[in-house]
Design an enzyme around this catalytic site. Structure first.
Site, PDB file in Angstrom:
ATOM      1  CG  HIS A 191     -23.925  -8.042 -39.419  1.00  0.00           C
ATOM      2  ND1 HIS A 191     -22.934  -7.481 -38.660  1.00  0.00           N
ATOM      3  CD2 HIS A 191     -23.675  -9.368 -39.435  1.00  0.00           C
ATOM      4  CE1 HIS A 191     -22.117  -8.422 -38.233  1.00  0.00           C
ATOM      5  NE2 HIS A 191     -22.547  -9.587 -38.688  1.00  0.00           N
ATOM      6  CG  HIS A 215     -24.816 -13.457 -37.455  1.00  0.00           C
ATOM      7  ND1 HIS A 215     -24.094 -13.570 -36.299  1.00  0.00           N
ATOM      8  CD2 HIS A 215     -24.003 -12.824 -38.337  1.00  0.00           C
ATOM      9  CE1 HIS A 215     -22.909 -13.022 -36.473  1.00  0.00           C
ATOM     10  NE2 HIS A 215     -22.826 -12.565 -37.712  1.00  0.00           N
ATOM     11  CD  GLU A 216     -24.728 -12.536 -42.144  1.00  0.00           C
ATOM     12  OE1 GLU A 216     -24.365 -11.383 -42.447  1.00  0.00           O
ATOM     13  OE2 GLU A 216     -23.969 -13.336 -41.578  1.00  0.00           O
TER      14      GLU A 216
END
Length: 148
Positions: A68, A64-65
């Site tokens: 980004h 998820h990170e």
């Protein structure tokens, strides 16, 4: 898992799932309580919650990170609501939300004040009893109990 192992793990996940290198820093931030991780726009570093480092869902948090991270560096939509973000997150099978590890379930403290007439006032924040009085009768207040 320590900081060095985390850095190597994030680099490995980045190469394996995104086919791009992770060239910034990844580290644990003990101040993170309810979130799994955070991507910092200013310096492109990743911070992770150390309490979630041992969970089986940690791979999804790292993905998820990294979504980004890679989208921001490619000047694409890196925010949660952007279609680029949603598409890449589903493609790499990253987690949308961090798992609940019980830190959100803390009860707020309750302060009970009483006036001379017996009116009870429950508050979450402490008030100055020299300055404030009962709203019903105008009598001075006195702190009775503090419950957690």
């Amino acid at each position: 898992m320590d900081e060095k192992q985390l850095q190597d793990y994030v680099k490995q996940v980045s190469l394996q799932y995104f086919k791009r290198p992770f060239v910034h820093q990844a580290y644990f931030n003990r101040r993170l309580k309810t979130t799994g991780g955070r991507y910092r726009l200013a310096d492109h570093n990743l911070e992770f919650n150390p309490k979630m480092g041992d969970l089986p869902e940690f791979l999804g948090i790292v993905k998820h990170e990294l979504v980004h991270y890679h989208l921001h560096l490619n000047h694409q939509g890196y925010r949660h609501g952007d279609s680029d973000f949603k598409e890449l997150l589903t493609r790499v099978k990253g987690s949308r939300y961090a798992p609940d590890i019980g830190l959100r379930q803390c009860r707020p403290k309750v302060l009970t004040y009483c006036c001379e007439q017996g009116h009870l006032i429950k508050r979450q924040r402490r008030i100055n009893t020299n300055r404030y009085v009962c709203g019903r009768c105008g009598q001075p207040l006195q702190l009775i109990t503090v419950k957690k």
